[in-house]
Motif scaffolding. Structure first.
Motif, PDB file in Angstrom:
ATOM      1  N   LYS A 142      -2.693  -7.841  10.958  1.00  0.00           N
ATOM      2  CA  LYS A 142      -2.382  -6.566  11.697  1.00  0.00           C
ATOM      3  C   LYS A 142      -3.195  -5.365  11.350  1.00  0.00           C
ATOM      4  O   LYS A 142      -3.276  -4.728  12.176  1.00  0.00           O
ATOM      5  N   ARG A 143      -3.745  -5.346  10.032  1.00  0.00           N
ATOM      6  CA  ARG A 143      -4.809  -4.388   9.860  1.00  0.00           C
ATOM      7  C   ARG A 143      -5.964  -4.439  10.618  1.00  0.00           C
ATOM      8  O   ARG A 143      -6.460  -3.313  11.134  1.00  0.00           O
ATOM      9  N   THR A 144      -6.508  -5.772  10.923  1.00  0.00           N
ATOM     10  CA  THR A 144      -7.638  -5.782  11.955  1.00  0.00           C
ATOM     11  C   THR A 144      -7.265  -5.309  13.135  1.00  0.00           C
ATOM     12  O   THR A 144      -8.185  -4.514  13.738  1.00  0.00           O
ATOM     13  N   ALA A 145      -5.940  -5.461  13.747  1.00  0.00           N
ATOM     14  CA  ALA A 145      -5.875  -4.915  15.132  1.00  0.00           C
ATOM     15  C   ALA A 145      -5.795  -3.544  15.115  1.00  0.00           C
ATOM     16  O   ALA A 145      -6.018  -2.893  15.951  1.00  0.00           O
ATOM     17  N   LYS A 146      -5.322  -2.879  13.850  1.00  0.00           N
ATOM     18  CA  LYS A 146      -4.857  -1.393  13.829  1.00  0.00           C
ATOM     19  C   LYS A 146      -6.495  -0.954  13.822  1.00  0.00           C
ATOM     20  O   LYS A 146      -6.616   0.132  14.462  1.00  0.00           O
ATOM     21  N   LEU A 147      -7.098  -1.484  12.852  1.00  0.00           N
ATOM     22  CA  LEU A 147      -8.513  -0.868  12.880  1.00  0.00           C
ATOM     23  C   LEU A 147      -9.281  -0.730  14.022  1.00  0.00           C
ATOM     24  O   LEU A 147     -10.192   0.113  14.325  1.00  0.00           O
ATOM     25  N   THR A 148      -9.338  -2.049  14.565  1.00  0.00           N
ATOM     26  CA  THR A 148      -9.853  -2.177  15.827  1.00  0.00           C
ATOM     27  C   THR A 148      -9.681  -1.179  16.847  1.00  0.00           C
ATOM     28  O   THR A 148     -10.389  -0.633  17.617  1.00  0.00           O
ATOM     29  N   LYS A 149      -8.300  -0.775  16.926  1.00  0.00           N
ATOM     30  CA  LYS A 149      -7.957   0.390  17.724  1.00  0.00           C
ATOM     31  C   LYS A 149      -8.336   1.684  17.178  1.00  0.00           C
ATOM     32  O   LYS A 149      -8.985   2.788  17.978  1.00  0.00           O
ATOM     33  N   VAL A 164     -12.486  -6.290   6.232  1.00  0.00           N
ATOM     34  CA  VAL A 164     -11.334  -6.817   6.449  1.00  0.00           C
ATOM     35  C   VAL A 164     -11.416  -8.159   7.229  1.00  0.00           C
ATOM     36  O   VAL A 164     -10.806  -9.342   7.027  1.00  0.00           O
ATOM     37  N   GLN A 165     -12.376  -8.149   8.206  1.00  0.00           N
ATOM     38  CA  GLN A 165     -12.769  -9.153   9.102  1.00  0.00           C
ATOM     39  C   GLN A 165     -13.307 -10.288   8.074  1.00  0.00           C
ATOM     40  O   GLN A 165     -13.254 -11.509   8.376  1.00  0.00           O
ATOM     41  N   LYS A 166     -14.217 -10.075   7.151  1.00  0.00           N
ATOM     42  CA  LYS A 166     -14.662 -10.874   6.226  1.00  0.00           C
ATOM     43  C   LYS A 166     -13.726 -11.488   5.252  1.00  0.00           C
ATOM     44  O   LYS A 166     -13.807 -12.745   5.299  1.00  0.00           O
ATOM     45  N   ILE A 167     -12.783 -10.805   4.919  1.00  0.00           N
ATOM     46  CA  ILE A 167     -11.711 -11.297   4.096  1.00  0.00           C
ATOM     47  C   ILE A 167     -10.875 -12.632   4.845  1.00  0.00           C
ATOM     48  O   ILE A 167     -10.497 -13.416   4.462  1.00  0.00           O
ATOM     49  N   GLN A 168     -10.664 -11.929   6.234  1.00  0.00           N
ATOM     50  CA  GLN A 168      -9.793 -12.960   7.252  1.00  0.00           C
ATOM     51  C   GLN A 168     -10.631 -14.232   7.293  1.00  0.00           C
ATOM     52  O   GLN A 168     -10.063 -15.351   7.275  1.00  0.00           O
ATOM     53  N   ALA A 169     -11.831 -13.985   7.462  1.00  0.00           N
ATOM     54  CA  ALA A 169     -12.496 -15.541   7.719  1.00  0.00           C
ATOM     55  C   ALA A 169     -12.546 -16.209   6.430  1.00  0.00           C
ATOM     56  O   ALA A 169     -12.281 -17.377   6.574  1.00  0.00           O
ATOM     57  N   ASP A 170     -12.660 -15.575   5.253  1.00  0.00           N
ATOM     58  CA  ASP A 170     -12.419 -16.516   3.885  1.00  0.00           C
ATOM     59  C   ASP A 170     -11.139 -17.037   3.753  1.00  0.00           C
ATOM     60  O   ASP A 170     -10.857 -18.164   3.482  1.00  0.00           O
ATOM     61  N   GLU A 179     -10.398 -15.303  -5.115  1.00  0.00           N
ATOM     62  CA  GLU A 179     -11.869 -16.114  -5.427  1.00  0.00           C
ATOM     63  C   GLU A 179     -12.910 -15.485  -4.698  1.00  0.00           C
ATOM     64  O   GLU A 179     -13.945 -16.022  -4.746  1.00  0.00           O
ATOM     65  N   LEU A 180     -12.724 -14.344  -3.919  1.00  0.00           N
ATOM     66  CA  LEU A 180     -13.744 -13.756  -3.083  1.00  0.00           C
ATOM     67  C   LEU A 180     -14.949 -13.023  -3.880  1.00  0.00           C
ATOM     68  O   LEU A 180     -15.797 -12.375  -3.316  1.00  0.00           O
ATOM     69  N   ASN A 181     -14.720 -12.596  -5.056  1.00  0.00           N
ATOM     70  CA  ASN A 181     -15.528 -11.722  -5.904  1.00  0.00           C
ATOM     71  C   ASN A 181     -15.891 -10.480  -4.996  1.00  0.00           C
ATOM     72  O   ASN A 181     -17.066 -10.061  -5.094  1.00  0.00           O
ATOM     73  N   LEU A 182     -14.843  -9.860  -4.864  1.00  0.00           N
ATOM     74  CA  LEU A 182     -14.862  -8.448  -4.190  1.00  0.00           C
ATOM     75  C   LEU A 182     -15.167  -7.527  -5.142  1.00  0.00           C
ATOM     76  O   LEU A 182     -14.865  -7.612  -6.520  1.00  0.00           O
ATOM     77  N   THR A 183     -16.022  -6.203  -4.743  1.00  0.00           N
ATOM     78  CA  THR A 183     -16.420  -5.439  -5.634  1.00  0.00           C
ATOM     79  C   THR A 183     -15.314  -4.367  -5.697  1.00  0.00           C
ATOM     80  O   THR A 183     -14.340  -4.345  -4.995  1.00  0.00           O
ATOM     81  N   GLU A 184     -15.601  -3.464  -6.938  1.00  0.00           N
ATOM     82  CA  GLU A 184     -14.565  -2.737  -7.159  1.00  0.00           C
ATOM     83  C   GLU A 184     -14.084  -1.620  -5.997  1.00  0.00           C
ATOM     84  O   GLU A 184     -13.060  -1.227  -5.497  1.00  0.00           O
ATOM     85  N   LYS A 185     -15.156  -1.196  -5.235  1.00  0.00           N
ATOM     86  CA  LYS A 185     -15.359  -0.451  -4.001  1.00  0.00           C
ATOM     87  C   LYS A 185     -14.573  -1.088  -2.912  1.00  0.00           C
ATOM     88  O   LYS A 185     -13.684  -0.463  -2.322  1.00  0.00           O
ATOM     89  N   GLU A 186     -14.897  -2.439  -2.773  1.00  0.00           N
ATOM     90  CA  GLU A 186     -14.199  -3.155  -1.786  1.00  0.00           C
ATOM     91  C   GLU A 186     -12.641  -3.248  -1.906  1.00  0.00           C
ATOM     92  O   GLU A 186     -11.931  -3.088  -1.352  1.00  0.00           O
ATOM     93  N   LEU A 187     -12.429  -3.582  -3.392  1.00  0.00           N
ATOM     94  CA  LEU A 187     -10.924  -3.767  -3.894  1.00  0.00           C
ATOM     95  C   LEU A 187     -10.221  -2.425  -3.616  1.00  0.00           C
ATOM     96  O   LEU A 187      -8.932  -2.460  -2.979  1.00  0.00           O
ATOM     97  N   GLU A 188     -10.746  -1.294  -3.651  1.00  0.00           N
ATOM     98  CA  GLU A 188     -10.278  -0.111  -3.417  1.00  0.00           C
ATOM     99  C   GLU A 188      -9.888   0.219  -2.062  1.00  0.00           C
ATOM    100  O   GLU A 188      -8.875   0.717  -1.767  1.00  0.00           O
ATOM    101  N   ILE A 190      -8.699  -2.009   0.246  1.00  0.00           N
ATOM    102  CA  ILE A 190      -7.899  -2.963   0.644  1.00  0.00           C
ATOM    103  C   ILE A 190      -6.748  -2.826  -0.288  1.00  0.00           C
ATOM    104  O   ILE A 190      -5.848  -3.708  -0.223  1.00  0.00           O
ATOM    105  N   LYS A 191      -6.647  -2.075  -1.159  1.00  0.00           N
ATOM    106  CA  LYS A 191      -5.639  -1.763  -2.152  1.00  0.00           C
ATOM    107  C   LYS A 191      -4.438  -1.871  -1.605  1.00  0.00           C
ATOM    108  O   LYS A 191      -3.230  -2.619  -2.033  1.00  0.00           O
TER     109      LYS A 191
END
Length: 362
Positions: A142-149, A164-170, A179-188, A190-191
């Motif tokens: 749902k978020r991917t669709a909204k961001l794409t728009k 978001v697309q990277k997380i979706q693929a994983d 398990e994806l070792n996301l950075t603090e910036k990335e976590l913020e 998608i919080k």
């Protein structure tokens, strides 16, 4: 600080029995799937023997322990994401939780049916893992669709869309987001998604008395089930329920007979604290002795802010002492005379077990 843990698992694994034991609230616990429809919510005191020891040297009107909230939702079955059973709509009830506790059935009881027809912890863990992943994929989709728009009107969203697309693929490979070792910036970034598989995760293996007395052998097997990014505890929900019916002396005797030093529920709550990276400091005076929950590494102003935001804004100094010293020297007067009370400033990292008096100006 409000803390909450969502309890998940297949039907008939002992979730509601565990919840009842934790909270002493009689949520329905019956031998049929989906006996829990609406979420059960209970507040649990965090066991801390230090509070009573402080009260022995500081006369006070009341003792206030830290608390934790547990939310028990309906059992999840294989195919829930496609609408099997009651579907996964109840997962929405725990999206705001700080962590997830997954109850896994190890006990074998012919009087309690297993939804899959047999007790198989590894299979059960895989089922729940995939249902949580699928629930997150729905959220991510749902978020991917909204961001794409939205990106057409705001090109700055490109980085978020790529993430978001990277997380979706994983997730599509079956990996949990934690398990994806996301950075603090990335976590913020998608919080606000509150991904279920990104939350700290603890397994609660619901065992019987025989397993409890032969834990070392069982643990060798269990450690093969557990995802490296998760923790686990061994608990017999049935025994914990029985312990709640006993007096303090009877409880100690029963635990001794089982070869245990403390109730499994205490271990669970403490494990929850460790899982969330939390610790406790205290305030202690005539009106109350109270436990306050903070994150490990918090500075003194942040700790003060847990009491009231004005304390953090106007923080000046904090009179600080380790609880053991306060007990040893029989309270504040003796501790100050012995030179054990020190003044700490804004850069002080609060330690677990500190007793603090804040000086502030607003």
């Amino acid at each position: 600080m409000s803390l909450s843990i969502g309890i998940v698992g297949l039907p008939n694994v002992g979730k509601s029995t565990l919840f009842n034991a934790l909270t002493r609230v009689q949520a329905e616990a019956s031998n049929y799937p989906f006996c829990t429809i609406d979420p059960n919510i209970g507040i649990v005191e965090v066991p801390d023997e230090r509070l009573q020891k402080l009260a022995e040297v500081i006369p006070t009107q009341k003792i206030v322990p830290a608390i934790m909230e547990f939310i028990d939702i309906a059992g999840i079955v294989k195919g829930a994401a496609e609408g099997e059973g009651l579907g996964n709509k109840f997962l929405a009830n725990i999206r705001e939780c700080d962590a997830i506790a997954e109850v896994v059935r190890v006990f074998d009881d012919t009087n309690v049916t297993h939804v899959a027809g047999k007790v198989d912890p590894a299979s059960d863990i895989e089922t729940i893992r995939m249902e949580l992943v699928l629930a997150d994929l729905e959220t991510i989709g749902k978020r991917t669709a909204k961001l794409t728009k939205d990106i057409k009107g705001d090109p700055k969203l490109k980085d978020t869309l790529v993430l978001v697309q990277k997380i979706q693929a994983d997730l599509e490979t079956g990996k949990a987001a934690r398990e994806l070792n996301l950075t603090e910036k990335e976590l913020e970034k998608i919080k606000d998604l509150n991904l279920l598989t990104l939350k700290p995760h603890i397994y609660i293996f619901n065992i019987d008395e025989e397993h409890l007395q032969n834990k070392s052998e069982l643990e060798k097997t269990i450690e093969g089930y557990v995802v490296k990014t998760s923790d686990y505890v061994l608990i017999s929900a049935k025994i914990e329920s029985e312990l709640n019916e006993l007096s303090l002396s009877e409880k100690k005797e029963y635990l001794s007979e089982l070869g245990q030093t403390e109730a499994g529920l205490n271990r669970l709550i403490k494990s929850g604290y460790d899982l969330l990276g939390l610790e406790t400091y205290f305030t202690a005076g005539e009106k109350e002795i109270k436990a306050w929950t903070i994150h490990k590494g918090d500075k003194a102003p942040q700790a003060a802010g847990v009491i009231h935001t004005d304390f953090e804004k106007g923080f000046i100094k904090a009179e600080t002492i380790n609880w053991k010293d306060l007990v040893e020297f029989k309270g504040w007067t003796g501790a100050k005379s012995a030179g054990k009370v020190r003044l700490e400033g804004k850069d002080y990292t609060v330690q677990d077990g500190d007793v603090m008096v804040f000086k502030f100006n607003v």
